[in-house]
Motif scaffolding. Sequence first.
Motif, PDB file in Angstrom:
ATOM      1  N   UNK A  29       0.828  -1.211   0.000  1.00  0.00           N
ATOM      2  CA  UNK A  29       0.000   0.000   0.000  1.00  0.00           C
ATOM      3  C   UNK A  29       0.863   1.262   0.000  1.00  0.00           C
ATOM      4  N   UNK A  30       1.920   1.262   0.807  1.00  0.00           N
ATOM      5  CA  UNK A  30       2.814   2.432   0.862  1.00  0.00           C
ATOM      6  C   UNK A  30       3.365   2.768  -0.525  1.00  0.00           C
ATOM      7  N   UNK A  33       0.636   4.146  -2.752  1.00  0.00           N
ATOM      8  CA  UNK A  33       0.393   5.539  -2.352  1.00  0.00           C
ATOM      9  C   UNK A  33       1.499   6.453  -2.880  1.00  0.00           C
ATOM     10  N   UNK A  34       2.729   6.035  -2.718  1.00  0.00           N
ATOM     11  CA  UNK A  34       3.847   6.861  -3.184  1.00  0.00           C
ATOM     12  C   UNK A  34       3.743   7.120  -4.693  1.00  0.00           C
ATOM     13  N   UNK A  36       1.084   6.951  -6.709  1.00  0.00           N
ATOM     14  CA  UNK A  36      -0.069   7.726  -7.161  1.00  0.00           C
ATOM     15  C   UNK A  36      -0.033   9.159  -6.638  1.00  0.00           C
ATOM     16  N   UNK A  37       0.536   9.367  -5.454  1.00  0.00           N
ATOM     17  CA  UNK A  37       0.598  10.732  -4.914  1.00  0.00           C
ATOM     18  C   UNK A  37       1.748  11.519  -5.553  1.00  0.00           C
ATOM     19  N   UNK A  40       1.369  10.153  -9.871  1.00  0.00           N
ATOM     20  CA  UNK A  40       0.013  10.279 -10.424  1.00  0.00           C
ATOM     21  C   UNK A  40      -0.124   9.510 -11.728  1.00  0.00           C
ATOM     22  N   UNK A 270      -5.485   8.406 -11.437  1.00  0.00           N
ATOM     23  CA  UNK A 270      -4.069   8.295 -11.057  1.00  0.00           C
ATOM     24  C   UNK A 270      -3.599   6.841 -11.175  1.00  0.00           C
ATOM     25  N   UNK A 409     -11.930   8.281 -12.063  1.00  0.00           N
ATOM     26  CA  UNK A 409     -12.255   7.860 -10.703  1.00  0.00           C
ATOM     27  C   UNK A 409     -11.343   6.750 -10.182  1.00  0.00           C
ATOM     28  N   UNK A 411      -8.603   6.199  -8.385  1.00  0.00           N
ATOM     29  CA  UNK A 411      -7.728   6.958  -7.483  1.00  0.00           C
ATOM     30  C   UNK A 411      -7.479   6.160  -6.203  1.00  0.00           C
ATOM     31  N   UNK A 412      -6.494   6.582  -5.441  1.00  0.00           N
ATOM     32  CA  UNK A 412      -6.002   5.812  -4.297  1.00  0.00           C
ATOM     33  C   UNK A 412      -7.069   5.506  -3.254  1.00  0.00           C
ATOM     34  N   UNK A 413      -8.013   6.434  -3.067  1.00  0.00           N
ATOM     35  CA  UNK A 413      -9.053   6.229  -2.052  1.00  0.00           C
ATOM     36  C   UNK A 413      -9.887   4.985  -2.327  1.00  0.00           C
ATOM     37  N   UNK A 414      -9.816   4.417  -3.515  1.00  0.00           N
ATOM     38  CA  UNK A 414     -10.548   3.185  -3.841  1.00  0.00           C
ATOM     39  C   UNK A 414      -9.777   1.939  -3.401  1.00  0.00           C
TER      40      UNK A 414
ATOM     41  N   UNK B  93       0.508  17.209 -11.257  1.00  0.00           N
ATOM     42  CA  UNK B  93      -0.743  16.489 -11.423  1.00  0.00           C
ATOM     43  C   UNK B  93      -1.901  17.449 -11.626  1.00  0.00           C
ATOM     44  N   UNK B 183     -17.096   9.421  -2.460  1.00  0.00           N
ATOM     45  CA  UNK B 183     -15.687   9.383  -2.854  1.00  0.00           C
ATOM     46  C   UNK B 183     -15.549   9.305  -4.367  1.00  0.00           C
ATOM     47  N   UNK B 185     -15.139  10.984  -7.988  1.00  0.00           N
ATOM     48  CA  UNK B 185     -14.270  12.126  -8.285  1.00  0.00           C
ATOM     49  C   UNK B 185     -15.010  13.246  -9.016  1.00  0.00           C
ATOM     50  N   UNK B 209     -11.766  12.864  -3.591  1.00  0.00           N
ATOM     51  CA  UNK B 209     -10.488  12.175  -3.823  1.00  0.00           C
ATOM     52  C   UNK B 209      -9.323  13.130  -4.064  1.00  0.00           C
ATOM     53  N   UNK B 212      -8.216  14.517  -0.704  1.00  0.00           N
ATOM     54  CA  UNK B 212      -7.412  13.499  -0.010  1.00  0.00           C
ATOM     55  C   UNK B 212      -6.004  13.476  -0.596  1.00  0.00           C
ATOM     56  N   UNK B 213      -5.941  13.516  -1.913  1.00  0.00           N
ATOM     57  CA  UNK B 213      -4.659  13.491  -2.629  1.00  0.00           C
ATOM     58  C   UNK B 213      -3.818  14.718  -2.272  1.00  0.00           C
ATOM     59  N   UNK B 217      -0.196  14.923  -0.495  1.00  0.00           N
ATOM     60  CA  UNK B 217       0.953  15.625  -1.078  1.00  0.00           C
ATOM     61  C   UNK B 217       1.559  16.592  -0.050  1.00  0.00           C
ATOM     62  N   UNK B 220       3.751  15.182   2.491  1.00  0.00           N
ATOM     63  CA  UNK B 220       5.091  14.859   1.986  1.00  0.00           C
ATOM     64  C   UNK B 220       5.916  16.125   1.760  1.00  0.00           C
TER      65      UNK B 220
END
Lengths: 443, 443
Positions: A29-30, A33-34, A36-37, A40, A270, A409, A411-414, B93, B183, B185, B209, B212-213, B217, B220
């Motif tokens: 997951x990390x 997340x890295x 997509x954040x 992207x 993303x 749609x 995106x990471x929240x899914x 992004x 959630x 988009x 979303x 959240x993104x 960011x 980080x």
Amino acid sequence: MKLWLTTITAALSLQLHASELKLDNNLAYQLTESLTVEVGQRLAGSDADRRAVAWAEQKFQQLGYDKVWREPFTMQYWQRGQASLSVSAPFHQQLVVTALGGSIATPFDGINSQVVMFDSLEQLKQADAAQVKDKIVFINKSMAKDKLGTFYGSVVGARAQGAVEAAKLGAKAIIIRSVGTSINRFAHTGIMRYSEEVPRIPAAAISVPDAIQLEKMLSRQPELTLHLQMDNKLPGEVESHNVIAEITGSKYPDEIVLISAHLDSWDEGTGALDDGAGVGIVMATGALLKQQGRPERTVRVVLFGNEEGGLVGARAYAAKHAAKLKQHVFASESDFGAGRIWRLDTGFGPNSLPFGQTLQQQLAHLDISLGDNSATGGPDVSILKAQGVPVVTLQQDGTDYFDYHHTPNDTLDKVDPAAMQQNLAAWLITTKAVANSRIDLRQ
Amino acid sequence: MKLWLTTITAALSLQLHASELKLDNNLAYQLTESLTVEVGQRLAGSDADRRAVAWAEQKFQQLGYDKVWREPFTMQYWQRGQASLSVSAPFHQQLVVTALGGSIATPFDGINSQVVMFDSLEQLKQADAAQVKDKIVFINKSMAKDKLGTFYGSVVGARAQGAVEAAKLGAKAIIIRSVGTSINRFAHTGIMRYSEEVPRIPAAAISVPDAIQLEKMLSRQPELTLHLQMDNKLPGEVESHNVIAEITGSKYPDEIVLISAHLDSWDEGTGALDDGAGVGIVMATGALLKQQGRPERTVRVVLFGNEEGGLVGARAYAAKHAAKLKQHVFASESDFGAGRIWRLDTGFGPNSLPFGQTLQQQLAHLDISLGDNSATGGPDVSILKAQGVPVVTLQQDGTDYFDYHHTPNDTLDKVDPAAMQQNLAAWLITTKAVANSRIDLRQ
């Protein structure tokens, strides 16, 4: 090459410094997340694709892989522009539309034509040219849901081949109902194809609610005019890369256990589910395997480039490594989102089926049952399977996958972190079992 | 006026001929479908708003209403342009953004500034100017779900007043996390306000979303730069209309039972839930009441204009009819989507509470219970309540309402025809009970 990598790394330091990774069961997951954040979307051939390649190299190095490299291939680059679709008469409304990947642009002023609706690609194929000539074809086929995504195959043909079939009958453009299972108002992109035999016409998809709306309009007024405008570009050939990393085997370094995902994504979301999750899962698998004690065979993690454009990176990999495919003792890909794995499917030689049963027993506590022996291994890996490489598919629950797939749609929240942990556990067990065995799965 | 109406009707004949209406219990849904399919979005002041007004007049006439007319009012017209928001450094992004209604444009080249995040409007109010000056403010407050939409009120302040509070501290622009519970988009638009006291700055909302993104960011890399570009226009004052129709009372034609909805909508969806459903429900109620035998008091159906801009049509109605508000014996509005009605709330004089109990007994078979006596009657009708008009709220289940509200995803496919039938039944019972009684609900 080392110096060049260092340069890339320095340029990206701002992006990369902040995301410290922990080698724990949340690592998949990390990493997702890295990716997509910090990167992207990463459309193959784009600047973002190059950032993703650099990200992947750096992360592999941070994770302690023994070897990290990239392998270039050339590809046709397609660049999305603006897209708009409106009903120009008699009901003035804007519809939600997206260009299909590979589609040409419309003329600058767009295409203004009557629309003709078909229920399916098959119905279009049977139409008379008189029905279709100079019109915008609309294929309005819906897609049902299931765990395996079974229905994708029967609907996606309209996306892939619709432009060719419509052009054969003289259509000016084609729009399709999105290949997706959600009633949210997102249009679903994806690759489409042209043929040398017929003119190229613009191709786009509208969201499911807009398809329903258009159908309702047509039932009121069959003579409906649409205006489609898109300015996609096809800049030509560019270079992209597969990114590869290895944990060298302690006893049999020349025997390759290949696990993979694809690094590229469509450009409107993303790419968290397709295929950021897969990238996270397989990168984490190799790193944790090394942490748990170096495996006997080499574990090679391949992040294929340009899967979305038609397995372009996978074909390049198979061609480049053709002579060494016999040393590939196993291959598998994670590319069906982030749902829990519920079934192990194998693609082994007949004598190896007991190994599949043993493996399933090790996975049983994760609620994974045994499927059949007709696994493809995943989209990219199917290219290797065709060359005789044994595969498995760790089948994920894809019930909701096509709610998000290829839309803005995705995106990471899914992504559910707990489901990612389950995936990682299954990949660790599977990869370790193969990498520490002497079995020849071809037999 | 008659001649002019005929002209309008002729011009719209193409749009209107195809949708035949049946006077049955599906009529509310039929009307909502007709409005959203044939007109679609109808932003107050726009050409589409004028089409909606003509649609409403024609439908009222088709439905056999005794009188149909429009009442003009003036309003400030706001026109949406393109909007784009991207992270310019360090993570490149694109984010999903929508202009808030009433927002000015950015300069042509956009605004490129560092972003500063706050958890709420209250936290922004307590900030130092040094934190905010020349930056883009980001308010990242999430909204929870419930049947009554209770949490909307505590979050929407950031949308309405955020630009003023941010400008006080020298911000260049403001973006807010969408006021919504999904959630998916989509960004949630809605009206915002400026003050004469501080500079006007552009205001926009990003999808959940994307919020959240952006938060991820910032965790980080706190020094994040955004680029916001919008080209909304504020063309100035235009005319819009309330559309009104009546079923004349058989015995007490001067006593007005007012039922209502609002005709305008935001412009990115088709305004099916907000407030196409309400329009369908109240138009159908009057028509079916007449079919069932003319009521004794007059039933007046008002479709208010420009509710979204701040109850503009409702205020114009109250001003124009100020001298006759005493003849308004009752008012209610349907404006909370298309969910089932589950509670009757009243706003009656103390002696009329038993009437509310009797009414609830008539509604009990529809699973409608009795609430309290503090009903507002609905957004537009709250203006009439403030002038002493008795009201009820037929409270709809709004659990999912803010998943779709003010987004491109507010489309007809989200409306359940069975729930519309239940709404229509409840409105028929309620309106008939009041229109055929002699009760003075002010007492």
